[in-house]
Design an enzyme around this catalytic site. Structure first.
Site, PDB file in Angstrom:
ATOM      1  N   ILE A 240     106.924 -12.373 -74.019  1.00 32.71           N
ATOM      2  CA  ILE A 240     106.795 -11.397 -72.944  1.00 32.71           C
ATOM      3  C   ILE A 240     108.101 -11.400 -72.167  1.00 32.71           C
ATOM      4  CG2 ILE A 240     105.711 -10.895 -70.719  1.00 32.71           C
ATOM      5  CD1 ILE A 240     103.083 -11.600 -71.734  1.00 32.71           C
ATOM      6  N   LEU A 241     108.673 -10.226 -71.990  1.00 32.48           N
ATOM      7  CA  LEU A 241     109.933 -10.131 -71.247  1.00 32.48           C
ATOM      8  C   LEU A 241     109.931  -8.871 -70.389  1.00 32.48           C
ATOM      9  CD1 LEU A 241     112.828 -11.116 -70.664  1.00 32.48           C
ATOM     10  CD2 LEU A 241     113.587  -9.738 -72.616  1.00 32.48           C
ATOM     11  N   VAL A 242     110.171  -9.044 -69.109  1.00 33.22           N
ATOM     12  CA  VAL A 242     110.385  -7.923 -68.206  1.00 33.22           C
ATOM     13  C   VAL A 242     111.879  -7.883 -67.891  1.00 33.22           C
ATOM     14  CG1 VAL A 242     109.871  -6.929 -65.941  1.00 33.22           C
ATOM     15  CG2 VAL A 242     108.076  -8.117 -67.217  1.00 33.22           C
ATOM     16  N   GLN A 247     111.893  -7.149 -62.675  1.00 31.85           N
ATOM     17  CA  GLN A 247     111.088  -8.347 -62.500  1.00 31.85           C
ATOM     18  C   GLN A 247     110.587  -8.438 -61.061  1.00 31.85           C
ATOM     19  OE1 GLN A 247     113.555 -11.620 -63.826  1.00 31.85           O
ATOM     20  NE2 GLN A 247     113.470 -10.981 -65.981  1.00 31.85           N
ATOM     21  N   GLU A 249     107.892  -6.914 -60.051  1.00 32.83           N
ATOM     22  CA  GLU A 249     107.164  -5.684 -59.730  1.00 32.83           C
ATOM     23  C   GLU A 249     105.752  -5.675 -60.309  1.00 32.83           C
ATOM     24  OE1 GLU A 249     109.627  -2.530 -61.166  1.00 32.83           O
ATOM     25  OE2 GLU A 249     111.284  -2.958 -59.783  1.00 32.83           O
ATOM     26  N   HIS A 251     104.906  -6.105 -63.604  1.00 33.24           N
ATOM     27  CA  HIS A 251     104.769  -5.579 -64.966  1.00 33.24           C
ATOM     28  C   HIS A 251     104.278  -6.645 -65.948  1.00 33.24           C
ATOM     29  CE1 HIS A 251     106.562  -1.981 -63.449  1.00 33.24           C
ATOM     30  NE2 HIS A 251     107.730  -2.569 -63.220  1.00 33.24           N
ATOM     31  N   GLY A 252     104.702  -7.888 -65.768  1.00 33.09           N
ATOM     32  CA  GLY A 252     104.208  -8.961 -66.632  1.00 33.09           C
ATOM     33  C   GLY A 252     102.710  -9.145 -66.478  1.00 33.09           C
ATOM     34  N   LEU A 253     102.232  -9.082 -65.243  1.00 33.67           N
ATOM     35  CA  LEU A 253     100.796  -9.178 -64.973  1.00 33.67           C
ATOM     36  C   LEU A 253     100.041  -8.041 -65.651  1.00 33.67           C
ATOM     37  CD1 LEU A 253      99.111 -10.062 -61.626  1.00 33.67           C
ATOM     38  CD2 LEU A 253      98.464  -7.951 -62.780  1.00 33.67           C
ATOM     39  N   GLU A 274     101.949 -18.356 -77.145  1.00 33.30           N
ATOM     40  CA  GLU A 274     102.819 -19.306 -77.832  1.00 33.30           C
ATOM     41  C   GLU A 274     103.847 -19.868 -76.863  1.00 33.30           C
ATOM     42  OE1 GLU A 274     106.089 -19.257 -81.480  1.00 33.30           O
ATOM     43  OE2 GLU A 274     104.619 -17.659 -81.306  1.00 33.30           O
TER      44      GLU A 274
END
Length: 466
Positions: A240-242, A247, A249, A251-253, A274
């Site tokens: 997972i990469l924002v 970052q 904001e 978006h990862g959530l 992983e």
């Protein structure tokens, strides 16, 4: 890739000038972290400028040999710009002079190629990509392999998550994102896009200009679907990469929430991650704790544990208590929410902590004692024996206080036949190390609990009123 050399050799210009002979010191080299910068350029005007968004790689040194140093250059400066449109890269390398100071002269081009691959182009071509490939993201999210649009996010109606199979245009997009993954995700390696079952969830911002839709990539998740016996599928989040400008904001959530939604709607067996970073695990546990609060069996199970923590006296270690959830509750969490067992047990302890009275010192001490017993059991074995496991201090130049190793002795036989000692020489050191591990675990639990409290006040209040 541009290489610029500054200055001239005055002695070479005047061959009659006598040179002084002496011994120069061994070249100490320069760390890549000190001389290399990476930027994200949104338009051609930002290419070549240090005023655009700066990317902070976790470590550049590990790309440059065993010691992470570059040799043979005076006042070396490496600037790399990555296009936020097509993810091509351009490197500008400048230095005053080169000289072999005993360690040779580091060849920079193959090292940069190993990081950026075919994405690295010359400046003229790099500038041309901003117009030539301005529709690159749109092609990846609107081709025939787009599986599903999961709708817009509440915070920004223009932002949506698009799910695509990792083939065709989407596979080419991932290959261009690999350098960012290598730079920003510690310990990462490219995934094998030729393997069956890979897909990506892309966070994109969709805008309309002159009746034409334009897409900007904000972040992504690479997910692998694989067989689970006898007739189901498991889902593993690999990366997972924002992107740095976006970052913080949420978006990862939103990516994690979208993956959970897909797993539930398609009846996936469970979801794993992983090797998650500490922050990703923090966000994941916060989300899963809030989801678990919606399960009806959670409240009575928590009440039973909390009552035991209030009534049991663990201070003198004359009795033990395990905060183990009912087996059927663990299975319910997997079936309904697709939370795997290991993650559920992690969240279970956080939910117990949330259910405790912050003013009840006895319950909190008992809670910590249970965490201590669990960690000690995982490292040294159960209460009736250690199964040959031993914990010993292993000094480390990075962090001596928290360095230890677990090893196994031979089972059975006479004491003289054991290949290693049965007991550590310094039991106080072992106890100190265990307590440090427990303190770290408690810090993680308290951190997630605070986030769950701030984000889920209504759910917690409803749970407390039941």
């Amino acid at each position: 890739m541009a290489l610029k050399q500054k200055g001239t050799d005055a002695a070479a210009a005047d061959p009659k000038k006598r040179r002084r002979v002496g011994f120069s010191g061994i070249d100490a080299g320069v760390e890549a972290n000190e001389c290399m910068k990476v930027f994200l350029a949104r338009n051609p005007d930002e290419a070549g400028s240090e005023d655009c968004t700066s990317i902070q790689p976790f470590d550049l040194n590990h790309f440059f040999g065993e010691d992470g140093k570059i040799y043979g250059y005076k006042n070396l400066k490496i600037n790399v710009w990555i296009s936020a449109i097509s993810f091509h890269g351009y490197a500008d390398i400048s230095f005053e002079e080169t000289s072999d100071g005993g360690k040779g002269i580091t060849d920079l081009k193959p090292i940069l190629q190993s990081i950026f691959g075919e994405n690295l182009v010359e400046k003229e071509e790099f500038l041309h990509t901003f117009s030539k490939e301005c529709e690159y993201i749109r092609d990846a999210v609107t081709n025939d392999h787009a599986i599903k649009h999961d709708g817009t996010t509440e915070s920004d109606p223009e932002v949506e998550i698009v799910r695509v199979e990792l083939q065709g245009a989407a596979a080419f997009l991932y290959s261009r994102l690999v350098p960012l993954v290598l730079l920003l995700v510690e310990g990462s390696t490219p995934i094998d896009i030729g393997e069956h079952g890979w897909e990506m969830l892309l966070v994109v911002k969709k805008t309309t200009q002159e009746s034409v839709s334009k897409f900007q990539l904000l972040g992504f998740a690479a997910v692998h679907n694989f067989y689970h016996y006898p007739d189901s599928t498991r889902m593993r989040i690999s990366q997972i990469l924002v992107l740095p400008p976006h970052q913080g904001e949420g978006h990862g959530l939103h990516l994690l929430e979208a993956i959970n939604s897909i797993a539930q709607s398609e009846n996936i067996y469970d979801v794993t991650i992983e090797d998650p970073s500490d922050y990703l695990q923090y966000v994941r546990s916060s989300i899963d704790c809030l989801r678990l609060l919606t399960l009806d069996p959670i409240k009575p199970a928590l009440n039973a544990i909390v009552s035991s923590l209030k009534e049991t006296n663990l201070s003198k270690r004359t009795c033990s208590l395990k905060m183990v959830p009912p087996a059927d509750l663990t299975e319910t969490a997997r079936q309904k929410l697709k939370i795997n067992k290991k993650q559920f047990l992690r969240c279970w302890e956080i939910l117990i902590y949330l259910s405790l009275d912050s003013e009840d010192r006895k319950s909190l001490d008992n809670f910590r004692a249970c965490i201590y017993d669990r960690i000690k059991g995982e490292i040294l074995g159960g209460a009736t024996g250690t199964n040959g496991k031993r914990l010993v201090q292993m000094p480390n130049s990075l962090n001596e206080a928290e360095s230890f190793a677990v090893y196994w002795t031979q089972d059975g036989g006479d004491a003289d036949d054991q290949t290693v000692e049965q007991q550590p020489e310094d039991l106080k050191t072992q106890e100190q190390q265990l307590n440090e591990l427990v303190d770290n675990q408690m810090e993680e639990i308290v951190g997630v609990a605070k986030n769950v409290t701030s984000r889920g006040k209504d759910k917690l209040a409803e749970l407390a009123g039941q």
